[in-house]
Structures are given as structure tokens and as C-alpha cells.
Design a protein around this motif. Structure first.
Motif, mmCIF file in Angstrom:
data_model
loop_
_atom_site.group_PDB
_atom_site.id
_atom_site.type_symbol
_atom_site.label_atom_id
_atom_site.label_comp_id
_atom_site.label_asym_id
_atom_site.label_seq_id
_atom_site.Cartn_x
_atom_site.Cartn_y
_atom_site.Cartn_z
ATOM 1 N N THR A 142 0.824 -1.203 0.000
ATOM 2 C CA THR A 142 0.000 0.000 0.000
ATOM 3 C C THR A 142 0.860 1.255 0.000
ATOM 4 O OG1 THR A 142 -1.664 -1.189 1.314
ATOM 5 C CG2 THR A 142 -1.844 1.220 1.223
ATOM 6 N N PRO A 143 0.700 2.158 -0.968
ATOM 7 C CA PRO A 143 1.374 3.458 -0.907
ATOM 8 C C PRO A 143 0.774 4.308 0.218
ATOM 9 C CG PRO A 143 0.617 2.952 -3.139
ATOM 10 C CD PRO A 143 -0.070 2.000 -2.215
ATOM 11 N N VAL A 144 1.629 4.918 1.039
ATOM 12 C CA VAL A 144 1.153 5.721 2.169
ATOM 13 C C VAL A 144 1.888 7.060 2.191
ATOM 14 C CG1 VAL A 144 0.512 3.712 3.560
ATOM 15 C CG2 VAL A 144 2.835 4.659 3.741
ATOM 16 N N ASP A 145 1.276 8.036 2.887
ATOM 17 C CA ASP A 145 1.928 9.336 3.047
ATOM 18 C C ASP A 145 2.855 9.291 4.263
ATOM 19 O OD1 ASP A 145 0.341 9.603 5.348
ATOM 20 O OD2 ASP A 145 -1.127 10.905 4.356
ATOM 21 N N GLU A 146 3.419 10.464 4.607
ATOM 22 C CA GLU A 146 4.396 10.513 5.705
ATOM 23 C C GLU A 146 3.783 10.121 7.051
ATOM 24 O OE1 GLU A 146 2.717 14.644 4.978
ATOM 25 O OE2 GLU A 146 3.454 12.955 3.788
ATOM 26 N N ASN A 147 2.447 10.167 7.142
ATOM 27 C CA ASN A 147 1.770 9.779 8.378
ATOM 28 C C ASN A 147 1.275 8.335 8.362
ATOM 29 O OD1 ASN A 147 1.977 12.440 9.536
ATOM 30 N ND2 ASN A 147 0.321 13.080 8.148
ATOM 31 N N GLY A 148 1.634 7.610 7.311
ATOM 32 C CA GLY A 148 1.231 6.220 7.220
ATOM 33 C C GLY A 148 -0.196 6.015 6.756
ATOM 34 N N LYS A 149 -0.805 7.065 6.184
ATOM 35 C CA LYS A 149 -2.177 6.963 5.689
ATOM 36 C C LYS A 149 -2.175 6.605 4.208
ATOM 37 C CE LYS A 149 -6.531 9.549 5.441
ATOM 38 N NZ LYS A 149 -7.207 10.851 5.711
ATOM 39 N N ARG A 150 -3.057 5.691 3.815
ATOM 40 C CA ARG A 150 -3.121 5.254 2.427
ATOM 41 C C ARG A 150 -3.363 6.430 1.483
ATOM 42 N NH1 ARG A 150 -7.629 1.294 -0.552
ATOM 43 N NH2 ARG A 150 -6.978 1.867 -2.675
ATOM 44 N N ILE A 151 -2.672 6.408 0.333
ATOM 45 C CA ILE A 151 -2.877 7.400 -0.723
ATOM 46 C C ILE A 151 -3.885 6.821 -1.702
ATOM 47 C CG2 ILE A 151 -1.779 8.717 -2.571
ATOM 48 C CD1 ILE A 151 0.847 8.523 -0.978
ATOM 49 N N ASN A 152 -5.097 7.318 -1.664
ATOM 50 C CA ASN A 152 -6.188 6.722 -2.439
ATOM 51 C C ASN A 152 -6.021 6.874 -3.938
ATOM 52 O OD1 ASN A 152 -7.682 5.735 -0.230
ATOM 53 N ND2 ASN A 152 -8.518 7.779 0.154
ATOM 54 N N ALA A 153 -5.202 7.830 -4.372
ATOM 55 C CA ALA A 153 -5.019 8.045 -5.806
ATOM 56 C C ALA A 153 -4.098 7.017 -6.438
ATOM 57 C CB ALA A 153 -4.469 9.449 -6.050
ATOM 58 N N MET A 154 -3.556 6.108 -5.614
ATOM 59 C CA MET A 154 -2.646 5.090 -6.124
ATOM 60 C C MET A 154 -3.228 3.699 -5.929
ATOM 61 S SD MET A 154 1.168 6.377 -5.019
ATOM 62 C CE MET A 154 1.840 7.937 -5.585
ATOM 63 N N ASP A 155 -2.812 2.802 -6.802
ATOM 64 C CA ASP A 155 -3.184 1.401 -6.742
ATOM 65 C C ASP A 155 -2.648 0.755 -5.458
ATOM 66 O OD1 ASP A 155 -3.987 -1.145 -7.576
ATOM 67 O OD2 ASP A 155 -2.212 -1.476 -8.811
ATOM 68 N N VAL A 156 -3.304 -0.299 -4.996
ATOM 69 C CA VAL A 156 -2.779 -1.175 -3.944
ATOM 70 C C VAL A 156 -2.498 -2.522 -4.579
ATOM 71 C CG1 VAL A 156 -3.305 -2.386 -1.796
ATOM 72 C CG2 VAL A 156 -3.949 0.013 -2.060
ATOM 73 N N TYR A 157 -1.283 -3.036 -4.359
ATOM 74 C CA TYR A 157 -1.010 -4.390 -4.850
ATOM 75 C C TYR A 157 -1.683 -5.386 -3.926
ATOM 76 C CZ TYR A 157 1.383 -8.539 -6.476
ATOM 77 O OH TYR A 157 1.653 -9.783 -6.997
ATOM 78 N N ASP A 158 -2.451 -6.307 -4.497
ATOM 79 C CA ASP A 158 -3.149 -7.325 -3.703
ATOM 80 C C ASP A 158 -3.124 -8.627 -4.484
ATOM 81 O OD1 ASP A 158 -4.744 -8.700 -1.892
ATOM 82 O OD2 ASP A 158 -6.068 -6.988 -1.560
#
Length: 399
Positions: A91-107
Motif C-alpha cells: 500500500t502506498p502511504v503518506d508521511e503519516n502512514g495513511k493510504r494514498i487513495n489516488a494510487m493502486d494497492v497491490y493485492d
């Protein structure tokens, strides 16, 4: 859970990733190596993006870690100590560890000990007797059909069917090519995924098409009608208190409506008296398994991400399935893996290694229980989502 399967736009950043061998071919105890890159819409590797990864296993164990995307792929190595699946998420995350919704998640994931993935929970001893009783009850309802012709597509006769059934009437769309000759056409039957929405007729110039509604509600109505039905039918079939008696189970009546609509369609003079294909995705896959198990005239079956497989999976040590009925023993009469043992026709299955509405281990058990089947698994796909990655690999098994 939805009937149609969505894919995010290819312009967003997405992952390219796979494992070092056939994802269904690992041995128990063998290392599984995943190599994963994050790329932009043009396929160029994105560097410097913070990532969080997780490995969830059918044995209940988990592994987690963090990384930063680079030209070299993110490598995750794991193994399974027992037959089952390892699920890999990145999961791509920001500096606070929150998911970046504009990016794909590998699953995605991989399997160890494919041939040894089994169900441990015995099927109900009266499984066959239960369903024989339901078929007997259906046979006692006279075949009465209100057949309303509507004008929707040139070259076809289109009908809305309302058929008497056990419980509420069955509702279905039926289309027949104009000027079709007697005994000339196969039947193509479609059933649908979990939800409350409008369904539309299907058309094929070389087939009789039957599309059966999930619910006993009116067809061809405006959006407002189905919005109201959503309130009435919210959560249908999922809660323990409404599933304690299998005779009252919502899915029992759904399957009987499917069978009644098909029974009527088999009386049409245009049917060639030999070919019937049934198929659907998700809950439509669940229905298709039961239709093929209970109607021996079915000659082929397609299951897209089939639902309701291995319902007691958590007690068996497998990963939890999302959005399935709360487990009690009474729901086992509606477990797709048991119905699969009664299917005689060839079956084609498509599923995804990141789908935990219809988890891979349950799909494999379903496959093992079918006498003749083709199974294809895709990498980096969940239940409603497919990666825009054009080279998404497919892993296959056949028997």
C-alpha cells in the motif's frame, strides 16, 4: 459486493508484480519470492514512494514491513508451513502512514500445497435429502407463467416472465431471436451477483437468453423503484437470526426461482433439447453451482469469482472471508463447495489471488470437488477491482 467488476483508470500509478514461479505451484515450506514495482501511467518506475506491505497467511500468521519504491523491485520473501495461501498487499502511504487513495494497492498472493487444500468440515448428512425435498416442493407448484412481451431490440422477441414458485414468484427476462426454428437454439442462462438493482435482458442471435432476477421484484422499473427495494432487502441472507432454519434461508428461495425460470425455458419449442449453459459472477457463481448441481440438463457452467465457498473456513484455520453469511452450521446447506460435488458438466472458473470476498482457498476446494473443471487465477485482483496492468499473469489448473 458487486456483480460487475471495476478497473481503475490506467492513468493512475499502479503496481507491476509477480512471484518467481507458478503461483499455484509452490510446495509447503518452499520460499515464495515476490518482486513488485510501482509505475506511472506510462509504465515508468516511480521512485521514493513510501510503501507498507503485509503478508497474511491461511495458518493465521502475518508479516509486515515498510519500504520505499525504487528502480529495483520491492522483494518480499515468505513461505507457507501448511497447505494454503499467502496474501501479499502493498500500500502506498503518506508521511503519516495513511493510504494514498489516488494510487493502486497491490493485492495478490500464492499457494503452497495446492493438491492438499481441503475442507475439514463435513457436509450435512442430509444435504441431498434437503435439496430433494426442495425440488419436490417445487414440482408440486403448477407451471404457471405470465409472459409479457416488450419491445426492446430489433430482431428479437423480448419477454418479462413472472412464474409461480415456492414462496414468491420468479422474475426473469427472456429473449428469443425472431424467426428461430423449432429445436434450433441452446439456452444461455445468466444469474447475478449480490445486490439490489436493475437487471437487463441479454441478446444472442444464436441462443435463447434467460436472465433471472435475484429477487422477486418487478423488472424494467425506474431507478427510484430499486432504491426503495434496497431499503427493504438490505443485508438479505447474511444474518444468523434469519438463517437458523435452512427452510427459511433467503438463498433457498433464490435458487428455486432460478430453477423454475429454467424449467419454463426448457418447454420452449425453439430449445434444441440438448444445450444449456449457466453462468454468473460472485453470488451469480454461487447460484450457477447449485443450478448445475440440481438440474442435470446443464451442459456447461461458468463461475466468475464464485461466492459462498468453504463457509466454515475460519474454524478450519483459513483466512476470513469478507461479506458472507455469519457462520452457523445451518448455512452449510448453501456451501458452494458441497454443491460442486453434484455437478456433472464441465465448469470454467475465473478467480483472483487478492479476492477475500471469495478467498482463493475456498475456490481451490470448489475446484477439487468438481469432476471436470478449468481454473484460472489472476494476480493483483480483488473482488471488485482489477489492476490496469496489461500483463496481469494468469495461473491455470485443469482436470
Amino acid at each position: 459486493m458487486v456483480a460487475t467488476l471495476a478497473t481503475f483508470g490506467a492513468k493512475q500509478p499502479y503496481f507491476i508484480g509477480t512471484c518467481d514461479k507458478d503461483a499455484l505451484g509452490y510446495k509447503v515450506g518452499e520460499k515464495m519470492k515476490f518482486s513488485i514495482n510501482l509505475v506511472d501511467k506510462d509504465g515508468k518506475i516511480i521512485e521514493g514512494q513510501k510503501l507498507q506491505w503485509r503478508v497474511s497467511k491461511d495458518n493465521g500468521k502475518t508479516e509486515v514491513g515498510e519500504a520505499v519504491s525504487a528502480k529495483a523491485p520491492l522483494v518480499i520473501i515468505t513461505k507457507m508451513d501448511n497447505p494454503g495461501f499467502a496474501r501479499i498487499t502493498v500500500t502506498p502511504v503518506d508521511e503519516n502512514g495513511k493510504r494514498i487513495n489516488a494510487m493502486d494497492v497491490y493485492d495478490g498472493g500464492a499457494c503452497a500445497g495446492f493438491d492438499d487444500i481441503k475442507e475439514k468440515t463435513p457436509e450435512p448428512k442430509d444435504f441431498d435429502a434437503f435439496w430433494a425435498k426442495q425440488l419436490s416442493a417445487l414440482a408440486k407448484v403448477p407451471m404457471k407463467c405470465d409472459k409479457k412481451e416488450v419491445s426492446t431490440k430489433k430482431g428479437f422477441k423480448t419477454y418479462i416472465l413472472t412464474l409461480d414458485c415456492v414462496g414468491k414468484p420468479a422474475k426473469a427476462w427472456l429473449t428469443i431471436p425472431e424467426n428461430a426454428k423449432p429445436n434450433s437454439l441452446p439456452i444461455k442462462m445468466a444469474v447475478h451477483g449480490y445486490g439490489v438493482s436493475r437487471i437487463n435482458p441479454s441478446y444472442d442471435k444464436n441462443a435463447i437468453c434467460l436472465s433471472v432476477a435475484r429477487h422477486s421484484y418487478e423488472l424494467g422499473q425506474p431507478k427510484e423503484y430499486y432504491d426503495e427495494q434496497k431499503k427493504i432487502l438490505k443485508g438479505f441472507g447474511l444474518r444468523k437470526h434469519i438463517n437458523k432454519n435452512p427452510e427459511d434461508n433467503y438463498f433457498k428461495f433464490m435458487i428455486l426461482r432460478d430453477l423454475r425460470a429454467l424449467q419454463y425455458t426448457k418447454t420452449l419449442p425453439e430449445w434444441n433439447k440438448k444445450d444449456i449453459h449457466v453462468g454468473g459472477g460472485s453470488m451469480g457463481g454461487f447460484q450457477s453451482v447449485f443450478i448445475a448441481a440440481l438440474d442435470k440438463d446443464i451442459t456447461s457452467c461458468y463461475l466468475g469469482v464464485p461466492w459462498m465457498c468453504n463457509l466454515n473456513r475460519v474454524a478450519e484455520g483459513k483466512q476470513k472471508a469478507l461479506f458472507v453469511p455469519d457462520y452457523i452450521p445451518e448455512v452449510l446447506y448453501f456451501d458452494s463447495t458441497y454443491a460442486a460435488k453434484r455437478v456433472k458438466c464441465p465448469v470454467n472458473i475465473l478467480a483472483y489471488l487478492g479476492d477475500y470476498v471469495c478467498p482463493p482457498a475456498g475456490i481451490v476446494i470448489l475446484y477439487h470437488n468438481l469432476p471436470k473443471a478449468n481454473l484460472s487465477f489472476g494476480q493483483n485482483g480483488t473482488h471488485p477491482y482489477r489492476s490496469p496492468w496489461a500483463k496481469n499473469p494468469i495461473y491455470k489448473k485443469s482436470k
